[in-house]
Scaffold this active site. Sequence first.
Site: not given
Length: 354
Positions: A78, A114, A167, A173
């Site tokens: 991440r 997500h 995101r 991300h």
Amino acid sequence: DLLHSNGVLIIQHLQRDYRAYQDFLNFMSHVGDPRNIFSIYFPLWFQLNQMVGTKMIWVAVIGDWFNLIFKWILFGHRPYWWVQETMIYPNQSSPCLEQFPITCETGPGSPSGHAMGSSCVWYVMVTAALSYTVRWKDKLAVTLHRLTWSLLWSIFWIIQISVCISRVFIATHFPHQVILGVFAGILVAEAFEHTPAIQTASLRMYIKTNLFLFIFALGFYLSLKLLDIDLLWSVPKAKKWCANPDWINIDTTPFAGLVRNLGALFGLGLGINSEMFIMSCKGKNSCKLSFRILCIAASLATLQLYNFVKIPTHTEYLFYFLSFCKSAAMPLTVVALVPYCVHSLMRTTEKKLN
């Protein structure tokens, strides 16, 4: 590293130039939260069309299970911790990425859960809505179907792009991770377009599916652990580099998502194969619009109360058990408990009027 470094540049650009849209982007990140599937989308669709609602849960659960396996295989970093540990930046001058309360996800980053959850569920909803218009035969209806097709798919892609940007904006991300998530979700949803057996699955089938998903995931985890590969490697990284320890939530760990989804699938199977479901959703009231509206309203209101139920996190295994129970109770409430109560209320009212 090239994908990651270019992704960091995109994140910096978004955080710098899209600051005015921060509230909207944070909201879209919540829209893509897979947990909304069980508390918002499913209650609406199940009462409108039980086949679509059932498919939605299956797609969400299997999609999230594949997401977990892919995360364990791909070992995706991440952004908010990668920039702190990479050696590609000279003189220790790593870029500064802003973090938010929803940034500190603890699982691996690829593919985005997500984005995958949002795309697979919205794909189910769009195709379900279009299935009603495809039956129209006259010329005007065909034109209206084409316009509806264009409108719904435009909405679909606007939502997916917004979720993906959100995101990336919060540094959870990299861009390639959300893109992979979107297309993986579409593939899972499309696969279930050709799997009618889920509509007639027995409780035994639901239990067997749950056991298979759990045993496979646990076996995969333990097998790699024997090879000295820790699939929970991302959790200490998240705890180390999260800007605020209070933003770390056990609910974002890989096994928490697995338990939550298995609970939801078990609750759906229990509800659909219950006597309460047969008496209410298969009875004469099930065709009445008033019955469906009351069920939707009561389901949404009841499920919001579940948000006030806080599961203790001091003991990890107790948290997983209670999380399973809570997740199972949500579809059970929508499928069986609420319709049965509404059915009983309407029957009592009819007797009084007679």
